[in-house]
Design a protein around this motif. Structure first.
Motif, PDB file in Angstrom:
ATOM      1  N   ASN A   1      49.158   8.042 -32.651  1.00 29.83           N
ATOM      2  CA  ASN A   1      47.947   8.737 -33.092  1.00 29.83           C
ATOM      3  C   ASN A   1      47.340   9.518 -31.933  1.00 29.83           C
ATOM      4  O   ASN A   1      46.904  10.658 -32.087  1.00 29.83           O
ATOM      5  CB  ASN A   1      46.940   7.744 -33.671  1.00 29.83           C
ATOM      6  CG  ASN A   1      47.254   7.443 -35.140  1.00 29.83           C
ATOM      7  OD1 ASN A   1      47.659   8.336 -35.896  1.00 29.83           O
ATOM      8  ND2 ASN A   1      47.115   6.189 -35.533  1.00 29.83           N
ATOM      9  N   ALA A   2      47.347   8.881 -30.758  1.00 28.23           N
ATOM     10  CA  ALA A   2      46.816   9.575 -29.579  1.00 28.23           C
ATOM     11  C   ALA A   2      47.686  10.782 -29.230  1.00 28.23           C
ATOM     12  O   ALA A   2      47.181  11.836 -28.820  1.00 28.23           O
ATOM     13  CB  ALA A   2      46.737   8.619 -28.394  1.00 28.23           C
ATOM     14  N   ALA A   3      49.004  10.642 -29.399  1.00 32.26           N
ATOM     15  CA  ALA A   3      49.921  11.737 -29.079  1.00 32.26           C
ATOM     16  C   ALA A   3      49.675  12.927 -30.009  1.00 32.26           C
ATOM     17  O   ALA A   3      49.708  14.087 -29.571  1.00 32.26           O
ATOM     18  CB  ALA A   3      51.367  11.269 -29.193  1.00 32.26           C
ATOM     19  N   ILE A   4      49.417  12.635 -31.290  1.00 30.78           N
ATOM     20  CA  ILE A   4      49.114  13.721 -32.235  1.00 30.78           C
ATOM     21  C   ILE A   4      47.814  14.413 -31.800  1.00 30.78           C
ATOM     22  O   ILE A   4      47.707  15.635 -31.790  1.00 30.78           O
ATOM     23  CB  ILE A   4      48.998  13.176 -33.677  1.00 30.78           C
ATOM     24  CG1 ILE A   4      50.363  12.664 -34.145  1.00 30.78           C
ATOM     25  CG2 ILE A   4      48.478  14.258 -34.621  1.00 30.78           C
ATOM     26  CD1 ILE A   4      50.323  11.860 -35.440  1.00 30.78           C
ATOM     27  N   ASN A   5      46.866  13.598 -31.366  1.00 31.17           N
ATOM     28  CA  ASN A   5      45.599  14.165 -30.907  1.00 31.17           C
ATOM     29  C   ASN A   5      45.791  15.045 -29.678  1.00 31.17           C
ATOM     30  O   ASN A   5      45.146  16.086 -29.529  1.00 31.17           O
ATOM     31  CB  ASN A   5      44.604  13.033 -30.597  1.00 31.17           C
ATOM     32  CG  ASN A   5      43.227  13.589 -30.261  1.00 31.17           C
ATOM     33  OD1 ASN A   5      42.730  14.471 -30.955  1.00 31.17           O
ATOM     34  ND2 ASN A   5      42.639  13.109 -29.172  1.00 31.17           N
ATOM     35  N   PHE A   6      46.709  14.638 -28.799  1.00 32.18           N
ATOM     36  CA  PHE A   6      47.005  15.433 -27.598  1.00 32.18           C
ATOM     37  C   PHE A   6      47.450  16.841 -28.009  1.00 32.18           C
ATOM     38  O   PHE A   6      46.965  17.845 -27.475  1.00 32.18           O
ATOM     39  CB  PHE A   6      48.093  14.722 -26.786  1.00 32.18           C
ATOM     40  CG  PHE A   6      48.419  15.351 -25.464  1.00 32.18           C
ATOM     41  CD1 PHE A   6      47.470  15.439 -24.447  1.00 32.18           C
ATOM     42  CD2 PHE A   6      49.703  15.841 -25.193  1.00 32.18           C
ATOM     43  CE1 PHE A   6      47.779  15.987 -23.208  1.00 32.18           C
ATOM     44  CE2 PHE A   6      50.029  16.399 -23.954  1.00 32.18           C
ATOM     45  CZ  PHE A   6      49.056  16.470 -22.962  1.00 32.18           C
ATOM     46  N   ALA A   7      48.330  16.918 -28.991  1.00 31.65           N
ATOM     47  CA  ALA A   7      48.803  18.217 -29.481  1.00 31.65           C
ATOM     48  C   ALA A   7      47.642  18.986 -30.130  1.00 31.65           C
ATOM     49  O   ALA A   7      47.502  20.202 -29.934  1.00 31.65           O
ATOM     50  CB  ALA A   7      49.940  18.038 -30.470  1.00 31.65           C
ATOM     51  N   HIS A   8      46.805  18.281 -30.876  1.00 34.23           N
ATOM     52  CA  HIS A   8      45.668  18.949 -31.517  1.00 34.23           C
ATOM     53  C   HIS A   8      44.687  19.504 -30.489  1.00 34.23           C
ATOM     54  O   HIS A   8      44.089  20.563 -30.685  1.00 34.23           O
ATOM     55  CB  HIS A   8      44.954  17.982 -32.466  1.00 34.23           C
ATOM     56  CG  HIS A   8      45.738  17.738 -33.723  1.00 34.23           C
ATOM     57  ND1 HIS A   8      45.361  16.838 -34.688  1.00 34.23           N
ATOM     58  CD2 HIS A   8      46.904  18.293 -34.164  1.00 34.23           C
ATOM     59  CE1 HIS A   8      46.257  16.835 -35.670  1.00 34.23           C
ATOM     60  NE2 HIS A   8      47.207  17.716 -35.364  1.00 34.23           N
TER      61      HIS A   8
END
Lengths: 305, 845
Positions: free
Chosen positions: B213-220
């Motif tokens: 979830n944090a990794a997706i947020n990093f991309a966002h």
């Protein structure tokens, strides 16, 4: 086919991964002995049939280990030459003990079998590069009995065979024998002018011209011209050589081998004078011009083999 | 015409490349500060959850950087080619080098004062809490002594993350991170509370969900940044690009990619994030052409040039990643090496040739970008198209030292022999330098240690002693030995002894990683971690290995042959004479010779200081600066002496003894035997993840560094000189040309050295010029591979090498010069002729 695998020849080098002496990647067997003594010869250690000592002074640490082992008393640290060439018999005792390889013996007896064992090691590379074996020298036909047996042994392995020859061969039967086992002849033509030829190679070119016709009739032949400034590196000479090549059956390619000084150092190591001293290499435009001459005579031209 | 040439890179690529070339590498502090904060906040949690929370904090807070002209985004550091620090593995070496890392010879990094202060404050938390501290506490004194004497080192994983893996890029391209989360949720639904590992598994699954979830947020966060930049961008073209970037980052890697551009962006985010989670190097993209090709094939609208530019952009990004190491390791890995190995070509799982358009685009990208990354590899087998091999040779001719070439015909059976299924083995990729593994199923621990076989031989010759210390077992005074078998017997016992401690050392480090630094983000992309409910570090991977690599093989084999020939066959010297000559370093003062062959300039004084420091410490145990100055000064003035003629005679005989690399069976089989003794002994050990130890033979560049610790050897090598490089012959000892050298190398048992072997061949450009040059090259590769060599890479020799050869001819006798009808080597030519060749070397193609 009967092959005498125990026959001995005098070899001074077997050079693998050679790429300028016939197609593909090749192993060259350098044999000793040559009837010519060309001023520009880059393998002067090959001219004599007997083994020769090379002495490289900058490797010598003057340890003196060699002095007592020479059976001829040919070595002396008192003289600049170090080796008395008159006394030296090429036994190699000094080279054996020399710790720094300042003394190296050039030339040793090898049987057909011993040579073939080394040639075999690169079978895969011949296969993948369409390469093979080239016999060179010296003059490859000086030891023609050995050359014949060696070539037979190559052929039963299915290897492509080539020879580098001066064409200066006294015995026609030797030619008939050797060339029936060859796929390619790399035939040196130094000068069409016999005076020049005699001066710079020590022999007349008449025999070479006669043999060239026989050789071209038997084996696919490429004419190679060591292109030497001041000797034959001019349009007139190259045209004359091309004219001669045009009379040879099936010759469609001429190699121009531009003069180089890679062999000059060896004269010093052998304690001999270099007669072409201070001759400059050919420049690119000079080579290009000579290439154009060859092409204008209707031949395919390769620079450097 | 075989040679096709390469197109010019676009203006964008030139500009991006310029940024990398002009970059000054910095150490940055953000990651270290964030991970420290996270650890302070999570003291009560299990290690795997602490890791997840740390990853979450980093992905949510690491600065977002989009550089000018980029089409593919995602950066680890604010400055290009810079590095973050991972104090959870080790940190004290960074602190020690705060003032010097910017000016050191090998791989300098700038540490601004403010950064140093932030790092210092963060480091205060870590003493006693790192993986390195834990591993050290587990190790026995004997193991530490072995490392101290230079017999082996476990440096890489002792001080940093493990890395050395290729993950499931395909899965991320297809399903996205959300797909991973779904897979984990499904696994959780199937869990049984009665399972004794239920709690551990639950923690692991939760850790993955937090991380992704944090990794997706990093991309966002990148999408937001791109939007913001687009809003203020004046140039309409760049504005359009930024909006496209924003769109891409909203979609991938959270979701699957639906075109080639998205696939490229998704790939890069994953590659980048893996290197944020841990400091481990050799995070290898693996079979890039295989998982990327479907997105190119199914993207009918993409322009070919644009697709190439995207691949070029990835090549640039791979060069933006950088790592710092301690000063000694930096010497061993000199050149800012990160070892992101990317390989193309070879067979697919069914044994069919898998070369495709992307394979060729990777070649083009390498020619466009001409930077060290990626470590570019090709796989070759009997079904490899000639066209592909010729193209690879054309890239090689550019002189970058890539691609490295690997032989499917050896590697596939070698892996099968290690228990890898045939299909998995056919799908192998290369990790780091040269290590084969089945991607996304393996925790290979490939770079587990450097093992100095030549040092063990030295110890054997001294009856178990290293210097004055009885380090190994007593295996007999060699002057009483009566055959070469006695030597092999003693050598085998010493190898057994030291490999035992090597295994202990590796396993201590292995356990420390499992206990303190399990990696949830990485583990989700290695099979079968999700199925087994445990991390890679705890044995979640299907295939587990530990691969300690040997070097000094040629030195050992040549030494054994020299003893066999000169002592037992020719009786040209007695063992006592030999031993005395070795003890006296053949009459040469040891320190005079220690640094000549090290490439790094200005190292001389530093090396001398290193030698003196070791000497003083070994005698007095503490360092007195005045004494140090005196000793170094004394060294500078010690005159060279030839010693006695007898030493010279003995060394001369040893130097002239035929060496490994000349295609002489009886010589080459000695090296083979020495390598096998090591390889077989290594195979006897298992690691805590349940996998086997497997040996490799490659040194990176440790052969130079570790040579300093090895005394004179019976092959005539002087004390402190570099050892042989990988499976290559000793420098300048292969005088029968490249085919003979390659045949010798192929006589080693490459099947057994399944952790990889490394063979460097060097050529003068003239030998490889023109179409015939490409055919020559290809034939050399095919022939070496027919003989069952595993890896080869070609270095095209530059002017500097030839100048070095003029100065040290004995080290370069392998340089061949080929002219029609002529017989000699480069080093015997007259100086003027050498000068002529040197002046022509730079313009041969």
């Amino acid at each position: 086919m009967k092959i005498n695998y125990d026959l001995e020849g005098i070899v001074f080098d077997i050079q693998r991964f050679s790429i300028h002496d016939g197609p593909g990647i090749r192993t060259i067997v350098f044999l000793k002995g040559c009837p010519l003594s060309c001023w520009w010869c880059c393998n002067p250690e090959a001219q004599s049939l007997k083994p020769l000592m090379m002495y490289q002074v900058d490797r010598c640490v003057h340890c003196g280990l060699c002095l007592p082992v020479c059976p001829q008393g040919a070595l002396s640290s008192e003289t600049d030459a170090f080796i008395d060439r008159e006394k030296c018999i090429g036994c190699g005792a000094c080279a054996k003990i020399c710790p720094t390889e300042a003394l190296v013996l050039k030339g040793k007896k090898m049987t057909v079998n011993e040579v073939v064992d080394i040639l075999k090691k690169d079978e895969a590379i011949y296969r993948h590069s369409n390469g093979g074996i080239t016999i060179s020298g010296g003059e490859a036909l000086v030891q023609y009995g050995f050359t014949t047996e060696l070539l037979k042994a190559c052929k039963i392995n299915g290897w492509h065979t080539a020879v580098e020859t001066t064409g200066y061969i006294g015995s026609e039967s030797a030619i008939n024998e050797v060339f029936s086992y060859l796929d390619l002849a790399l035939l040196d033509v130094k000068s069409y002018n016999d005076e020049i030829h005699k001066k710079y190679t020590g022999v007349s070119n008449a025999l070479i011209h006669k043999n060239a016709k026989i050789i071209a009739g038997m084996t696919k032949t490429v004419v190679r011209v060591p292109t030497i400034p001041g000797v034959n590196a001019n349009e007139k000479e190259i045209r004359a050589i091309c004219g001669f090549a045009a009379t040879l059956k099936g010759v469609d390619t001429i190699h121009l081998l531009p003069y180089h000084t890679y062999g000059e150092n060896k004269y010093e190591l052998l304690g001999r004078p270099y007669k072409l001293e201070k001759t400059p290499s050919l420049t690119e435009p000079e080579i290009d011009a000579l290439e154009e001459v060859v092409k204008s005579c209707g031949f395919h031209c390769v620079i450097g083999g | 015409m075989i040679a096709r040439g390469f197109t010019d890179p676009t203006e964008r690529i030139e500009k991006l490349k310029r940024v990398i070339l002009d970059a000054t590498p910095y150490v940055e502090s953000e990651r270290a500060v964030l991970v420290t904060e996270a650890y302070k906040e999570t003291e009560g949690l299990s290690p795997i959850l602490r890791r997840a929370k740390a990853v979450e904090k980093i992905f949510n807070n690491l600065p977002i950087t989009i550089r000018d002209n980029e089409l593919i985004v995602g950066a680890i550091t604010k400055n290009p080619r810079s590095t973050e620090i991972c104090p959870e593995f080790s940190f004290d070496w960074v602190e020690k080098e705060f003032d010097t890392m910017g000016s050191r010879v090998a791989d300098p990094f700038q540490i601004p004062k403010e950064t140093a202060k932030e790092l210092h404050d963060a480091f205060l938390y870590w003493p006693g809490k790192t993986t390195s501290d834990l591993a050290t506490s587990y190790m026995s004194q004997e193991t530490k002594d072995c490392m101290g004497a230079g017999v082996f080192t476990v440096g890489n994983y002792f001080y940093g993350g493990v890395g050395h893996v290729s993950v499931d890029y395909k899965k991320v391209l297809e399903k996205g991170f959300r797909g991973i989360i779904t897979e984990v949720v499904e696994a959780m639904e199937k869990m049984d509370r009665g399972d004794p590992d239920y709690i551990k598994k639950l923690q692991f699954y939760n850790a993955i969900i937090i991380s992704y979830n944090a990794a997706i947020n990093f991309a966002h966060r990148y999408a937001e940044k791109a939007m913001a930049m687009a809003a203020s961008e004046m140039k309409p073209e760049r504005k359009k690009e930024l909006l496209q970037i924003a769109k891409n980052c909203m979609k991938v890697p959270g979701n699957g990619a639906s075109n080639f551009y998205e696939a490229c962006q998704s790939f890069w985010f994953l590659q980048c994030m893996l290197q944020i989670e841990s400091s481990g190097h050799s995070i290898s993209p693996g079979r890039f052409d295989q998982y990327m090709y479907p997105y190119l094939k199914n993207d009918p609208t993409i322009a070919k040039d644009f697709a190439q530019e995207l691949v070029d952009c990835i090549w640039i990004k791979l060069n933006d990643v950088n790592k710092t190491r301690d000063e000694i390791s930096a010497q061993a890995f000199a050149g800012y090496a990160v070892f992101q190995n990317l390989c193309v070509g070879g067979q697919d799982e069914e044994g069919m040739d898998a070369t495709n358009d992307v394979s060729y685009m990777c070649m083009e990208a390498t020619a466009h970008v001409k930077l060290p990354a990626p470590s570019f590899s090709i796989r070759v087998w009997q079904g490899t198209p000639d066209e592909f091999l010729f193209r690879a040779c054309e890239v090689t001719r550019l002189g970058l030292g890539v691609p490295a070439m690997y032989n499917d015909e050896v590697i596939i059976p070698a892996l099968v022999n290690r228990g890898v299924t045939l299909n998995d083995a056919r799908n192998y990729c290369i990790i780091g330098c040269v290590e084969p593994q089945c991607p996304h199923k393996t925790e290979g621990w490939h770079d587990a240690a450097f093992f100095n076989v030549a040092k063990v031989l030295e110890i054997t010759l001294n009856n178990g002693k290293a210097g004055d210390k009885q380090l190994g077992p007593v295996t007999g005074d060699i002057t009483t030995f009566t055959s070469i078998d006695d030597f092999f017997c003693a050598f085998t016992k010493q190898i057994q002894y030291f490999v035992h401690y090597l295994a202990e050392a590796d396993n201590c480090v292995d356990i420390a990683h499992a206990e303190r630094c399990p990696l949830p983000f990485l583990s989700a992309l290695v099979d079968d971690c999700i199925g087994r409910g445990k991390s890679v570090q705890e044995g979640g991977a299907i295939y587990n290995f530990t691969g300690p690599q040997a070097f000094g093989v040629a030195d050992s084999g040549d030494s054994m042959y020299a003893i066999q020939k000169n002592v037992f066959e020719d009786k040209a010297m007695t063992l006592t004479e030999l031993k005395n000559a070795l003890d006296a370093n053949f009459g040469e003062p040891i320190h005079r010779t220690c640094s000549e062959s090290i490439d790094l300039k200005d190292m001389t004084t530093e090396m001398k200081v290193y030698e003196v420091v070791k000497k003083i410490l070994s005698t007095s145990g503490s360092l007195d600066i005045a004494k140090l100055t005196d000793e170094v000064a004394a060294m500078e003035t010690t005159p060279k002496s030839y010693g006695s003629n007898d030493y010279l005679r003995i060394q001369g005989l040893l130097n002239k003894t035929p060496a490994f690399g000349n295609d002489i069976d009886e010589v080459d089989f000695m090296a083979r035997k020495c390598a096998q003794i090591y390889c077989k002994e290594v195979e006897n050990y298992t690691n805590p993840r349940g996998g086997q130890f497997q040996a490799g033979i490659y040194p990176v560049s440790a052969n130079v560094l570790f040579g300093k610790d090895v005394a004179a050897l019976p092959d005539g090598r002087l004390a402190t000189k570099p050892l042989a490089d990988g499976v290559s012959p000793r420098a300048g000892k292969d005088v029968n040309g490249p085919t003979a050298a390659a045949n010798s190398v192929a006589k080693l048992d490459h099947f057994r050295a399944s952790n990889g072997t490394l063979y460097n061949q060097k050529f003068l450009p003239a030998a490889l010029a023109g179409d015939k040059g490409l055919q020559t090259f290809a034939a050399l590769v095919r022939s070496y591979f027919d003989h069952k060599g595993m890896h080869v890479q070609f270095n095209v020799i530059d002017k500097e090498t030839l100048l070095a050869a003029q100065k040290n001819p004995d080290q370069y006798r392998d340089l061949v010069v080929r002219v029609a009808g002529y017989s000699a080597q480069f080093t015997v030519l007259a100086k003027e002729v050498q000068d002529d060749i040197i002046s022509r070397t730079e313009q041969s193609f």
